[in-house]
Structures are given as structure tokens and as C-alpha cells.
Scaffold this motif. Structure first.
Motif, mmCIF file in Angstrom:
data_model
loop_
_atom_site.group_PDB
_atom_site.id
_atom_site.type_symbol
_atom_site.label_atom_id
_atom_site.label_comp_id
_atom_site.label_asym_id
_atom_site.label_seq_id
_atom_site.Cartn_x
_atom_site.Cartn_y
_atom_site.Cartn_z
ATOM 1 N N ILE A 95 0.818 -1.208 0.000
ATOM 2 C CA ILE A 95 0.000 0.000 0.000
ATOM 3 C C ILE A 95 0.856 1.264 0.000
ATOM 4 O O ILE A 95 0.568 2.216 -0.722
ATOM 5 N N LEU A 96 1.913 1.292 0.810
ATOM 6 C CA LEU A 96 2.800 2.447 0.873
ATOM 7 C C LEU A 96 4.141 2.100 0.261
ATOM 8 O O LEU A 96 4.661 1.001 0.462
ATOM 9 N N HIS A 97 4.705 3.061 -0.455
ATOM 10 C CA HIS A 97 5.921 2.804 -1.224
ATOM 11 C C HIS A 97 6.989 3.859 -0.906
ATOM 12 O O HIS A 97 6.956 4.967 -1.434
ATOM 13 N N SER B 56 -4.621 6.675 5.767
ATOM 14 C CA SER B 56 -4.912 5.971 7.018
ATOM 15 C C SER B 56 -3.929 4.836 7.253
ATOM 16 O O SER B 56 -3.562 4.546 8.401
ATOM 17 N N THR B 57 -3.491 4.191 6.182
ATOM 18 C CA THR B 57 -2.504 3.119 6.307
ATOM 19 C C THR B 57 -1.251 3.634 6.993
ATOM 20 O O THR B 57 -0.678 2.957 7.856
ATOM 21 N N PRO C 151 -0.686 -4.385 13.992
ATOM 22 C CA PRO C 151 -0.020 -5.558 13.400
ATOM 23 C C PRO C 151 -0.532 -5.931 12.016
ATOM 24 O O PRO C 151 0.139 -6.667 11.280
ATOM 25 N N ARG C 152 -1.708 -5.462 11.639
ATOM 26 C CA ARG C 152 -2.247 -5.774 10.303
ATOM 27 C C ARG C 152 -1.456 -5.057 9.209
ATOM 28 O O ARG C 152 -1.457 -5.478 8.060
ATOM 29 N N TYR C 153 -0.771 -3.991 9.590
ATOM 30 C CA TYR C 153 -0.044 -3.161 8.627
ATOM 31 C C TYR C 153 1.453 -3.451 8.784
ATOM 32 O O TYR C 153 2.099 -2.966 9.710
ATOM 33 N N GLU C 154 1.987 -4.250 7.893
ATOM 34 C CA GLU C 154 3.350 -4.767 8.015
ATOM 35 C C GLU C 154 4.344 -3.852 7.291
ATOM 36 O O GLU C 154 4.246 -3.637 6.078
ATOM 37 N N GLY D 131 -4.180 1.499 -5.459
ATOM 38 C CA GLY D 131 -4.471 0.517 -4.408
ATOM 39 C C GLY D 131 -4.201 0.983 -3.010
ATOM 40 O O GLY D 131 -4.021 0.174 -2.132
ATOM 41 N N GLY D 132 -4.187 2.294 -2.723
ATOM 42 C CA GLY D 132 -4.010 2.760 -1.357
ATOM 43 C C GLY D 132 -5.285 2.598 -0.566
ATOM 44 O O GLY D 132 -6.346 2.299 -1.100
ATOM 45 N N ARG D 133 -5.157 2.769 0.755
ATOM 46 C CA ARG D 133 -6.323 2.659 1.637
ATOM 47 C C ARG D 133 -6.409 3.873 2.537
ATOM 48 O O ARG D 133 -5.402 4.417 2.891
#
Length: 269
Positions: free
Chosen positions: A33-35, A58-59, A68-71, A267-269
Motif C-alpha cells: 500500500i505504501l511505497h 490511514s494506512t 499488526p495488520r499493517y506490516e 491501491g491505497g487505503r
């Protein structure tokens, strides 16, 4: 919207370093999601992260808080000079990081005042004297135009959207975090509620001891706030950084000119 320059030179800038994010890449399940996010926030600064829906704003907030869902698969997060990539959300909160959520959770059987008092005690590492806590809580509730009876209600249960957002700002004022991350705090609020929430944010800004990251795709909550830097995120990348004037530009022209910059993948959130 105010804009001020910090006095002093590079030495002061370095000494006030609060958050340093370098090359941060974040995945959710099997999707990146993040780059390569780079972000620096100094003590006392207010930063705004703006972008269209689905940009990944938000990510970033959840990743910084240690959900923990966001690795975080690459990059580094330094908070108050310490690497925190492996630390959990509880540790980050105790160390002074705070995140307000778009959709605050409801907890039956736990009053708002009890929840805040427990959080304050964990943050300070000591018991909070009940009389002093009640006085401080009452003063903050008065600022946010909240009836003190809300303190005895179960956390967010039956609260309107505006009441939930006020309750989170109330928590922020009592916790006095070193870094507050506000995620879409003005989302779904009417004009009066936005004005009241803004008062709470201005109160937090007043002593300039903590840093603030406001995540939003709107400009309503920013109208009366001091802003140091504005970042535009599109498709999981920060494509432009500027000052408070950048908020005004977005208010006039929207995000269209930034869409598709740097070959961003959707594809970001």
C-alpha cells in the motif's frame, strides 16, 4: 489558517526531532500500500497529510501506531530518536504516540472517564489522583462543550459521530502525547462539531510541546489551525510537500494535478 516560521537554525531543527520515517514500505495482507515514505516531524510542528480517498493516508497512521495488520516490509521509523519498527502499539502509546480513529470502537461496561484515567496512568507510569484527574477532565470537557455526564457513559456506546470525535480529542488533551495522529477527525461532522473539535486541537497546539499529524482529504478542520507543513499523498506515495499555502491550493483546485505522478500504482487505503 496560520503559518509561522520556527526561530533558530539547523541545530534547533535537529534538537527538536520527534518522528523520522525513512523509506517506509507497508503491506496489508498480500498488497503493498505504501511505497518508500519519507516524513520528518519536529517537536511543536503541525503537519497535514492530504490526498484523495484510497491514497493510503490511514494506512500510514496505522503503520506508525504499530497496528499488526499493517506490516512494514522496508524502511525505518524513529520516534524520539529510537527505532520502533518492532515495538507494538501499546508500547508506542506508553512512549507518547496517539492515534485517533476514523471509527472509534464501542466498549460496554467501561466508562469514558475510567478509560481515560487508565490510559493516563499507563502513560505517566503512576496512579492519577482522583480529585486532580476529575478537575482536569472537567476542564477539558468544558472546552469541548461536553456535558460532564458523558464521563459516566460507556465508552462510545450510543455516542453520535460528533460525540465520538470529541471523546477522542478529550483523550488527547488528557494524555498529552508527544505525537498525536488525527485520522479524518472532521469526517461526517457538522459545522459546529468541526469548530468544537478544532478548539481542542488548538488547545493541544498551544504549548508547542507535541507534534501533530492531521490526516484528511478535507480542509474544514484546518481553517483555524496553525500548519507548518502539508504533504500530498497519491497512490501510497508522498508526491509533494509544502507549507500552509498548499492546503489553500488543494481547497481551490483539488488533487487532480497530482494524480498519476511518479508512476504510482493504484491501491491505497
Amino acid at each position: 489558517m496560520e503559518q509561522q516560521a520556527f526561530p533558530g537554525g539547523m541545530e534547533e531543527h535537529m534538537s527538536n526531532g520527534l518522528l523520522e520515517v525513512t523509506g517506509l514500505t507497508v503491506r496489508v495482507e498480500d498488497k503493498e500500500i505504501l511505497h518508500g515514505i519519507n516524513l520528518s516531524i519536529n517537536q511543536g510542528e503541525t503537519h497535514v497529510l492530504m490526498g484523495p480517498n484510497g491514497a493510503g493516508k490511514s494506512t500510514l497512521g496505522y503503520a506508525l501506531m504499530g497496528n499488526p495488520r499493517y506490516e512494514a516490509t522496508a524502511g525505518e521509523i524513529l520516534f524520539q530518536g529510537k527505532r520502533i519498527n518492532e515495538e507494538g502499539a501499546d508500547k508506542r502509546a506508553r512512549d507518547g504516540m496517539f492515534l485517533s480513529f476514523q471509527n472509534p470502537i464501542e466498549i460496554s461496561g467501561l466508562t469514558l472517564s475510567s478509560f481515560i484515567r487508565s490510559a493516563v496512568e499507563q502513560r505517566r507510569g503512576e496512579r492519577a489522583r482522583l480529585s486532580a484527574f476529575r478537575k482536569e477532565l472537567g476542564q477539558a470537557m468544558e472546552l469541548l462543550q461536553m456535558d460532564r455526564a458523558y464521563g459516566d457513559r460507556d465508552l462510545n456506546v450510543g455516542f453520535s459521530g460528533g460525540e465520538k470525535k470529541k471523546a477522542e480529542i478529550l483523550q488527547m488533551l488528557l494524555l498529552k502525547p508527544s505525537l498525536a495522529i488525527l485520522d479524518e477527525t472532521d469526517s461526517g461532522l457538522d459545522v459546529d462539531a468541526v469548530r468544537t473539535v478544532s478548539l481542542g486541537v488548538k488547545e493541544y497546539q498551544k504549548d508547542r510541546e507535541g507534534g501533530l499529524l492531521i490526516i484528511t482529504h478535507s480542509t474544514r478542520i484546518l481553517e483555524s489551525l496553525h500548519v507548518d507543513k502539508t504533504h500530498i499523498m497519491v497512490d501510497g506515495r508522498i508526491v509533494k510537500t509544502g507549507g500552509a499555502a498548499l492546503v489553500e491550493e488543494i481547497n481551490r483546485n483539488g488533487f487532480e494535478q497530482y494524480l498519476g505522478q511518479q508512476g504510482c500504482a493504484r491501491g491505497g487505503r
